[in-house]
Design a protein around this motif. Structure first.
Motif, mmCIF file in Angstrom:
data_model
loop_
_atom_site.group_PDB
_atom_site.id
_atom_site.type_symbol
_atom_site.label_atom_id
_atom_site.label_comp_id
_atom_site.label_asym_id
_atom_site.label_seq_id
_atom_site.Cartn_x
_atom_site.Cartn_y
_atom_site.Cartn_z
ATOM 1 N N PRO A 71 12.485 7.479 47.609
ATOM 2 C CA PRO A 71 13.234 6.515 48.431
ATOM 3 C C PRO A 71 13.893 5.427 47.574
ATOM 4 N N ASP A 72 15.114 5.129 47.914
ATOM 5 C CA ASP A 72 15.885 4.127 47.182
ATOM 6 C C ASP A 72 16.699 3.331 48.199
ATOM 7 N N SER A 73 16.299 2.087 48.409
ATOM 8 C CA SER A 73 16.969 1.282 49.436
ATOM 9 C C SER A 73 18.433 1.036 49.105
ATOM 10 N N GLN A 74 18.767 0.903 47.821
ATOM 11 C CA GLN A 74 20.162 0.690 47.447
ATOM 12 C C GLN A 74 21.009 1.919 47.772
ATOM 13 N N LEU A 75 20.448 3.100 47.529
ATOM 14 C CA LEU A 75 21.163 4.332 47.851
ATOM 15 C C LEU A 75 21.333 4.468 49.364
ATOM 16 N N LEU A 76 20.284 4.173 50.098
ATOM 17 C CA LEU A 76 20.362 4.234 51.560
ATOM 18 C C LEU A 76 21.429 3.271 52.074
ATOM 19 N N ARG A 77 21.441 2.056 51.560
ATOM 20 C CA ARG A 77 22.452 1.078 51.971
ATOM 21 C C ARG A 77 23.856 1.575 51.649
ATOM 22 N N ALA A 78 24.021 2.177 50.478
ATOM 23 C CA ALA A 78 25.336 2.688 50.075
ATOM 24 C C ALA A 78 25.774 3.834 50.980
ATOM 25 N N GLU A 79 24.848 4.708 51.339
ATOM 26 C CA GLU A 79 25.207 5.837 52.191
ATOM 27 C C GLU A 79 25.547 5.373 53.607
ATOM 28 N N ILE A 80 24.830 4.397 54.103
ATOM 29 C CA ILE A 80 25.176 3.830 55.411
ATOM 30 C C ILE A 80 26.560 3.180 55.334
ATOM 31 N N GLN A 81 26.829 2.479 54.240
ATOM 32 C CA GLN A 81 28.136 1.846 54.067
ATOM 33 C C GLN A 81 29.250 2.886 54.024
ATOM 34 N N ASP A 82 28.994 4.040 53.404
ATOM 35 C CA ASP A 82 29.991 5.114 53.378
ATOM 36 C C ASP A 82 30.341 5.565 54.794
ATOM 37 N N VAL A 83 29.324 5.699 55.636
ATOM 38 C CA VAL A 83 29.559 6.117 57.022
ATOM 39 C C VAL A 83 30.323 5.032 57.777
ATOM 40 N N ILE A 84 29.964 3.779 57.545
ATOM 41 C CA ILE A 84 30.678 2.662 58.177
ATOM 42 C C ILE A 84 32.143 2.671 57.727
ATOM 43 N N ASP A 85 32.365 2.870 56.428
ATOM 44 C CA ASP A 85 33.743 2.908 55.913
ATOM 45 C C ASP A 85 34.547 4.037 56.554
ATOM 46 N N ALA A 86 33.909 5.183 56.734
ATOM 47 C CA ALA A 86 34.591 6.307 57.376
ATOM 48 C C ALA A 86 34.965 5.967 58.807
ATOM 49 N N ARG A 87 34.051 5.323 59.512
ATOM 50 C CA ARG A 87 34.351 4.936 60.900
ATOM 51 C C ARG A 87 35.475 3.899 60.940
ATOM 52 N N LEU A 88 35.467 2.972 59.995
ATOM 53 C CA LEU A 88 36.543 1.981 59.940
ATOM 54 C C LEU A 88 37.890 2.651 59.697
ATOM 55 N N LEU A 89 37.922 3.606 58.769
ATOM 56 C CA LEU A 89 39.173 4.315 58.487
ATOM 57 C C LEU A 89 39.651 5.119 59.683
ATOM 58 N N ALA A 90 38.697 5.635 60.453
ATOM 59 C CA ALA A 90 39.053 6.413 61.642
ATOM 60 C C ALA A 90 39.308 5.504 62.840
ATOM 61 N N ASN A 91 39.212 4.194 62.610
ATOM 62 C CA ASN A 91 39.370 3.221 63.685
ATOM 63 C C ASN A 91 38.388 3.525 64.817
ATOM 64 N N ASN A 92 37.146 3.813 64.414
ATOM 65 C CA ASN A 92 36.135 4.254 65.363
ATOM 66 C C ASN A 92 34.812 3.527 65.133
ATOM 67 N N LEU A 93 34.869 2.224 64.911
ATOM 68 C CA LEU A 93 33.653 1.429 64.719
ATOM 69 C C LEU A 93 33.632 0.328 65.768
ATOM 70 N N SER A 94 32.660 0.411 66.654
ATOM 71 C CA SER A 94 32.561 -0.591 67.710
ATOM 72 C C SER A 94 32.069 -1.916 67.139
ATOM 73 N N LYS A 95 32.350 -2.968 67.849
ATOM 74 C CA LYS A 95 31.875 -4.296 67.451
ATOM 75 C C LYS A 95 30.345 -4.303 67.433
ATOM 76 N N GLN A 96 29.735 -3.647 68.402
ATOM 77 C CA GLN A 96 28.279 -3.566 68.471
ATOM 78 C C GLN A 96 27.713 -2.876 67.227
ATOM 79 N N ALA A 97 28.323 -1.770 66.810
ATOM 80 C CA ALA A 97 27.867 -1.065 65.609
ATOM 81 C C ALA A 97 28.030 -1.940 64.376
ATOM 82 N N GLN A 98 29.113 -2.678 64.316
ATOM 83 C CA GLN A 98 29.353 -3.564 63.177
ATOM 84 C C GLN A 98 28.286 -4.653 63.100
ATOM 85 N N VAL A 99 27.926 -5.238 64.231
ATOM 86 C CA VAL A 99 26.892 -6.275 64.270
ATOM 87 C C VAL A 99 25.544 -5.697 63.841
ATOM 88 N N HIS A 100 25.200 -4.527 64.359
ATOM 89 C CA HIS A 100 23.937 -3.891 63.983
ATOM 90 C C HIS A 100 23.910 -3.528 62.502
#
Length: 111
Positions: free
Chosen positions: A39-68
């Protein structure tokens, strides 16, 4: 011998982010992060950020998801994700696995 300078490129990251626009790909990507042997918390954070970035590029990130995401990222950075990895270890010891799956409404988006 010539000095060879390898070109630097973020094209692999761009391709990854593009693939993570697909919800099924993103779910599989996050599942692998949660099942890591070491387990590597930095890697986990980076992978979650990758998914967030993909959703942002797809214009598919809700405000609720962004807050969470902001709350979770802060928690992971402060705790090193120890609570999450302890839960994963407990589930593993009990014979279970934590996995990311698509919600029913996401199935239609990924097809």
């Amino acid at each position: 011998m010539k000095n060879v300078i390898a070109p630097t490129s973020d094209s692999w990251l761009n391709a990854l982010i593009e693939s993570l626009k697909n919800p099924a790909e993103a779910a599989a990507y996050l599942s692998v992060a949660l099942e890591a042997e070491s387990p590597d918390s930095q890697l986990l954070r980076a992978e979650i950020q990758d998914v967030i970035d993909a959703r942002l590029l797809a214009n598919n990130l809700s405000k609720q998801a962004q807050v969470h995401h902001e709350k979770l990222d802060k928690m992971l950075s402060e705790s090193g994700a120890s609570e999450l990895y302890t839960l994963i270890a407990l589930l593993d010891a009990l014979g279970f696995r934590l996995r990311v799956t698509l919600k029913e409404d996401e199935l239609a988006i990924g097809e």
